[in-house]
Design a protein around this motif. Structure first.
Motif: not given
Length: 270
Positions: A233-246
């Motif tokens: 989102y907004n040109g940003r990549l967040r890798k390997d996020v947990s289900l809670e964070v997702f």
């Protein structure tokens, strides 16, 4: 004397009719470009017109000439750049679809939508089923929706999973969600050509990043190699996020004011 009174009345009526026609044409144009990148252009045109008026008011000669130059040649640039949108608008006008009203305002349950999405992503992550899911926000994605297979179905975890099962006709490409509906599957997204992207990231991640660079969409990627969940989102990549964070990010981006306006509620009974 009565003739002139009638003539003045006729002029008033024709003047009002003239304004109504102009406003209706503008309404049709906005409806035609709504959901495309052209709506951003419309905002830019309003900014230029306001800037032109302010510079003229303040007697800024050079700035005024610059705005005049942009307005003079901008019309030709709009025709060239947004030729697909103009063609689509004329096609819609021919089919009469510009005159149809959107009646999709049914209330749905936020918790159910979130639960279905999280359940589907969790299922695919555990089994390393690759997936690319896009959630439309303010920037319209109609250009990319038209590259896929129309679905326009209600969201359920079973349908989300089934679409991305390997070796099925719809598993390649992106699923695009508009509001509380699956709009399309197997859509093509623009690939990012950024040199900062890791070589290890595949096409799905590059497509997700590429879309985030040109829109405010929220995109979910499930890696078929590792089963890792990533979001962009907004040109940003967040890798390997947990289900809670997702789940937290999903709620933040999906249930924004844009979706709430369509009648989405926290609970189905509300």
């Amino acid at each position: 004397m009565q003739f002139f009174d009638n003539l003045n009345t006729l002029k008033v009526i024709t003047g009002i009719l003239d304004l109504l026609i102009v406003w209706y044409v503008l309404y049709l144009v906005i409806n035609a470009i709504k959901g495309t990148k052209a709506i951003q252009l419309l905002k830019g045109i309003f900014f230029i017109l306001i800037g032109r008026s302010v510079s003229d008011l303040l007697d800024l000669t050079t700035t005024t000439r610059l705005f005049d130059f942009v307005l003079e040649w901008g019309f030709l640039a709009v025709i060239v750049i947004f030729q697909p949108e103009l063609r689509r608008a004329l096609e819609q006008l021919g089919r009469g679809s510009l005159f149809k009203r959107n009646t999709s305002h049914l209330k749905v349950d936020k918790k159910k939508l979130t639960g279905d999405m999280v359940k589907a992503v969790q299922y695919m992550a555990k089994r390393r089923i690759g997936a690319l899911i896009v959630i439309e926000k303010e920037t319209g994605l109609q250009d990319y929706i038209e590259t896929g297979i129309p679905i326009y179905a209600s969201i359920s975890s079973e349908l989300l999973i089934n679409i991305f099962i390997p070796n099925t006709p719809l598993h390649d490409g992106a699923m695009i969600i508009q509001g509380d509906k699956i709009a399309t599957a197997a859509s093509y997204l623009p690939l990012s050509d950024s040199s900062k992207i890791q070589k290890s990231l595949g096409t799905r991640h590059r497509a997700a990043i590429g879309l985030s660079e040109v829109s405010d969409a929220f995109t979910v990627v499930v890696s078929e190699e590792t089963g890792a969940i990533s979001v962009t989102y907004n040109g940003r990549l967040r890798k390997d996020v947990s289900l809670e964070v997702f789940e937290a990010l999903l709620t933040e981006h999906w249930f924004s004011a844009h979706l709430d306006k369509k009648g989405v509620t926290d609970n189905a009974g509300n």
